[in-house]
Design a protein around this motif. Sequence first.
Motif: not given
Lengths: 403, 403, 403, 132, 132, 132
Positions: A244-246, A253-258, B34-39, B77-79
């Motif tokens: 959700i947060t990522a 992503i980097t901080l929350l992932g870890m 939401f904008g970056q996600v891919e299958i 995770m999409p970014y």
Amino acid sequence: MTLASSLLSALTANTGELNLSDISFASYLGDSGFGQVEIGNIIMIIMGIVMIYLAIKKDYEPLLLVPIGFGIIAGNMPYNPDLIPIGYLDVLGGQQSVFKMFYFGVSSGLFPPLIFLGIGAMTDFSALLSNPKLLLLGAAAQIGIFITLLGSLFLGFNMQEAAAIGIIGGADGPTAIFVASQMAPHLLGAIAIAAYSYMGLVPVIQPPIMRLLTTDEERKRRMKPTRHVSTTEKILFPIIAFFITAFIAPGAITLLGMLFFGNLLKESGVTRRLADSAQGSLNNIVVILLGFSVGTSTQAKYFLTTDSIKIFVLGAISFAIATAGGVLFAKFMNLFLKGDNKLNPLVGAAGVSAVPDAARVVEVEGRKYDKSNHLLMHAMAPNVAGVIGSAIAAGVLLSMVPH
Amino acid sequence: MTLASSLLSALTANTGELNLSDISFASYLGDSGFGQVEIGNIIMIIMGIVMIYLAIKKDYEPLLLVPIGFGIIAGNMPYNPDLIPIGYLDVLGGQQSVFKMFYFGVSSGLFPPLIFLGIGAMTDFSALLSNPKLLLLGAAAQIGIFITLLGSLFLGFNMQEAAAIGIIGGADGPTAIFVASQMAPHLLGAIAIAAYSYMGLVPVIQPPIMRLLTTDEERKRRMKPTRHVSTTEKILFPIIAFFITAFIAPGAITLLGMLFFGNLLKESGVTRRLADSAQGSLNNIVVILLGFSVGTSTQAKYFLTTDSIKIFVLGAISFAIATAGGVLFAKFMNLFLKGDNKLNPLVGAAGVSAVPDAARVVEVEGRKYDKSNHLLMHAMAPNVAGVIGSAIAAGVLLSMVPH
Amino acid sequence: MTLASSLLSALTANTGELNLSDISFASYLGDSGFGQVEIGNIIMIIMGIVMIYLAIKKDYEPLLLVPIGFGIIAGNMPYNPDLIPIGYLDVLGGQQSVFKMFYFGVSSGLFPPLIFLGIGAMTDFSALLSNPKLLLLGAAAQIGIFITLLGSLFLGFNMQEAAAIGIIGGADGPTAIFVASQMAPHLLGAIAIAAYSYMGLVPVIQPPIMRLLTTDEERKRRMKPTRHVSTTEKILFPIIAFFITAFIAPGAITLLGMLFFGNLLKESGVTRRLADSAQGSLNNIVVILLGFSVGTSTQAKYFLTTDSIKIFVLGAISFAIATAGGVLFAKFMNLFLKGDNKLNPLVGAAGVSAVPDAARVVEVEGRKYDKSNHLLMHAMAPNVAGVIGSAIAAGVLLSMVPH
Amino acid sequence: MSAAILLQAVISAAPDQHLIDIGIRLALIGMGTVFIGLVILSFSLPLIKRIAEGKKTKKVSENTDSMPEDITTDEIIAITTAIHAHFMKINQMEDMKLTWEMYERPYSPWRIAGRSKLMLDRAAFRQRNRSR
Amino acid sequence: MSAAILLQAVISAAPDQHLIDIGIRLALIGMGTVFIGLVILSFSLPLIKRIAEGKKTKKVSENTDSMPEDITTDEIIAITTAIHAHFMKINQMEDMKLTWEMYERPYSPWRIAGRSKLMLDRAAFRQRNRSR
Amino acid sequence: MSAAILLQAVISAAPDQHLIDIGIRLALIGMGTVFIGLVILSFSLPLIKRIAEGKKTKKVSENTDSMPEDITTDEIIAITTAIHAHFMKINQMEDMKLTWEMYERPYSPWRIAGRSKLMLDRAAFRQRNRSR
Ligand code: NA
Ligand code: NA
Ligand code: NA
């Protein structure tokens, strides 16, 4: 001293060519602390000693303030940079100073995620799982970040700098360092020192604000006991929470992932030895090197600027606003809550992060007014939510502000 | 989304130049998950979750599959890579992503020898010392490596790639990563995931093959108890074994040197504290970072290729062939052995390495047919010999195939 | 063999172009240890085995000699450097060898300060605090450094080399490595091996010199018991001692900073977990990698030179002079001391550093002449002072000799 | 299911015969080296035991006689010889023999193979006796 | 002391109005994202509990009915809507609304807000009953 | 066996007199710095004790009087002066004196040396009394 310096830098230029007349006790003294010391160094060294004193005598975040304090002393001992690479930015003849190599972990942004891994591996999210609405307090306290950002712009910092300074209000050292290393490396030292100092001073800063904004009745209010949380919930939480947060703040992503990775190692039950090292030896090693490096980065010639002073002032304000934000939002939530669902607004102060000091302050304050009222577990929920909240805020700034 | 992206990459180009109209919730959403996600990302994330599930529920190599699984989630995770460096290959404005810095330990080949150091420091070679002929089973199972190499050539991979893929058949994660990092870095992710996945799935892959190739009588056969091994033997072993294997396969000096160095630290009796850290905190730290990094390297855009599928198919075949090789060779050895020297051919399956899971599978299978027949100690000999055997095979490929 | 090599280096040049005729068992054997071995390698490997033997059988500094010994073996196993990067200086096709990456910690000067951090975190300075005058013995023993420096110049080394070789006389491995890495990297291997070997051999080198220079009466002399030292003193000591020594010898800031930082972590009482990791896992990891790397840096082709022989001879002399310096200075001090303040001159031998082996030698020697005379605690004071003293000497050389 | 059959299958269908040829050579040398390495290692283990026991190491031939309970040395030689011959039959036998002959004196594997052929017979004989 | 007043003060005195404008937008989006993130997270927690308990996840509307003791979902929506509206009043409301409309179908926060408005009423009703 | 004799031996036989001269200077300064550093450190230890005990630090002259059992300060000065003079006799005495005079006011080691000369006499006197 200028004479001695120029003589010896000439010496250095002709590596291998030594003159008998250059080798004297006088020139040696000129290059020793006696010849190189400046008033700025002395000021910083005293600051370092004060930090160590507070850490040992008052127990203010000693795991951070002792390394930072000694790092400040080590980083400000006088020396002649033309002769030996010692300082955190020194390179001489292609050889980096050791302090520069340590500092790489800070400037590259490598250490903060490793600290988050350790925090994840030592954090129990039960309090938060058992009381979801307290998450909002962790969101509210992040107002400190954005007000400080605006204040920084107002004081003439550019957008990148303002974003980095704002994160001090997140009351989260590693997040502040991570953002500063990406956005405003030249302010990293001041931002890190401010963040950690005020985190250490949470027991001093928060109580007056908490008292100012609450009534006696509110401070005595008891909250419903938290429910039991199952192992499966604890295992699912880091995965779903990360998802959700990522998704919402990819910059985090980097901080929350870890953070959530560390937590999964802890809760999975099958990776105990990894979790132990993540929150044990690895965390300790990184804390030692991070704290010391941040300390050495306060070399007077780079550190003693009006920018640093502004950052300290803004930092103090941001902690105060964050605390007020949390407390006031708890009162605001009470408008919608009834009966024993009502919150003790003191708990809102824990939303600033500064885990677990802010939660401990809530407990201590609460018991001042009712000795048998234990708020610690309730305060832990906004406290850890505050960590997540400031990481999200950092993520937004990292992805919206070009750097 | 393309619009938002291009708007914002334009923004990034003019660092410091912010336009009010670019700062909107819409553009922020465009850059968020939401904008970056891919299958592809979703597929990979599901794969990561499945790995974590198998690790926790089925206890398949959890120390590896939990970090890899979470690494896959974090890496997918999409970014928006134009705004923030997160992925394992990202560099933005001269700043490497943290995941790239972690991944350096994998791509440079640094982590695998450190893992071998830890394996050495936790392995007891007694079983092997007390029963030298079982070493041959560890040799036989390496047939999986070379058949897979040929299969890879056949499927159109070049020689370097085929060599790296072949090592999956060694059932030894660190060796596979080490060879892939030197020979075919672009396939490293797929090779590592395949190797570790099948190592986790050893309890699923091996039993049917073991049953297919053995008779009921063979599976019930008991083996002579192992003899006591003296401390001096254990001290001499790592030195002499390193000397022999390094002489024969110099390409394996790095891996085998660390393996036997770790074992000497363990057995010398005077370096207990070094052995403890080699197999404890250092190993845990490296396992965490290696697993997570390998996971992050499965970013869908690089990972979801036909090559990856081929590698997974070849990997499954190679594990099957290696198992068959070990079992059949045990039966072949029995042609020359008499009476109670005859081997229980199940023990041959442990020759694939995958320490200690393959040995545990042998124990479990053996006890299915005779509850009081304990094959574990006998299986440990080919099991550790398999590690040495696949390192030698790796050494041969590293020195014969130009890269 | 030359033929095989050139054939295969041609092969390497055309990466990807493989010729069937080049792939044969013969060419493989040519590149294996059988084809590549040289007499120098064998000599070094035997030296490594002897070191491991001494470490295990005689307990001479096993934490250092086992890693160094195995490192020597691993570093001298024969291989073809045109095919595979293994050695501590090898780079092939842009890929550094793993041993080179390990060695970076040595060549960059990163490991020695980390070792000092660990030493600080495990050292109790009480003995020194309770008996300040014994500090002078730690100063006197440093005469070994400067006499060796002069001897090195005399034997034809240049000033940088002489300074680095001199530090062997400090009997302090990390200091010797640190100075050599900055001043004479090409001699680092020989200097490090000499320093650690003689540190291991302290129980062999020192006793005859101690006996030669003392009378029977002196050796039996008892010293006043040490006083109790308060916690506050122990906390203040690292800060004040760092301030003084860093002011006088800024070149030693890096080493002494880490030493006293480690000690503050230990004594502060509020950073126990950091001190535990500093002297535990972090120290063990660095010791493993440092020892092993130093060992691998003794590749015969670089190591077996007349310079190395000179360094070993100078090293032996410097240990002898340092010991004599300590003992004679204790006798000299006795000229000014009266009654039970007089020193047992054996204690002077501990001034060389080599903590805690030299202090243990003093204890053992003292008890040879009076079974109930325990000198260990008295010897610890000059012993730790010797560490500080040689770091100061290193600091002076680092800042006075251009490099 | 045998390795040889699989190899043949692969070879016959291969698209780039040149690469496959090299691959087969690599596989043979690799598998051979793995076996030689682990066989020598397994030979060394009784030696390690001997050294550890502080006894003087006698000649290898005496070794096997003085340790009637430890027949592994002979057995291993027998097995190795067989597997060796098996691999050799598969492919370019002559070609390799030629290459090896250049190196025969100092390191030739043929010498080991030859010696082990002899031992194979002896070992088989002794085993027959023991299994009675 | 309210955030709005502080913001206004800053804006009025600011030297570079352009930068301050961007800063305010950043602050609004940032604070909004923090809230949205943590609100969604807090919504997911009962879901996690449900999954952990092995029950099939029913529709959200049923959820709230079947868990009379757990009113947090409604409460949270109520609070979020209020804080959301609060922030929106401060500044360029229309401008943002416009932008959001582009994205309305798949992710619009307005839909959540709208739905939560309804729930707010229901929640308030139910709470009144419970608190008796 | 004395350091001075060894030094002279080295100097007389040295191939590059220039380098040896510099080396001797380095050795003298180095050894002097090591001694000065550790002497100052040893002076500081009683001071640390005083601070730790929470007493106000009195003047140094009073210190020594108020701590009759702790005579190390005087002894150390005496010893240091002697070793200092010893080293100074060896070589370019005047040359160094000249250089030092430039720095005399703020950091001159001569002041310490001079003061310690006085103390040496006092210490010797007191020690004679105590040793009775
Ligand atoms: Na926060
Ligand atoms: Na294997
Ligand atoms: Na020393």
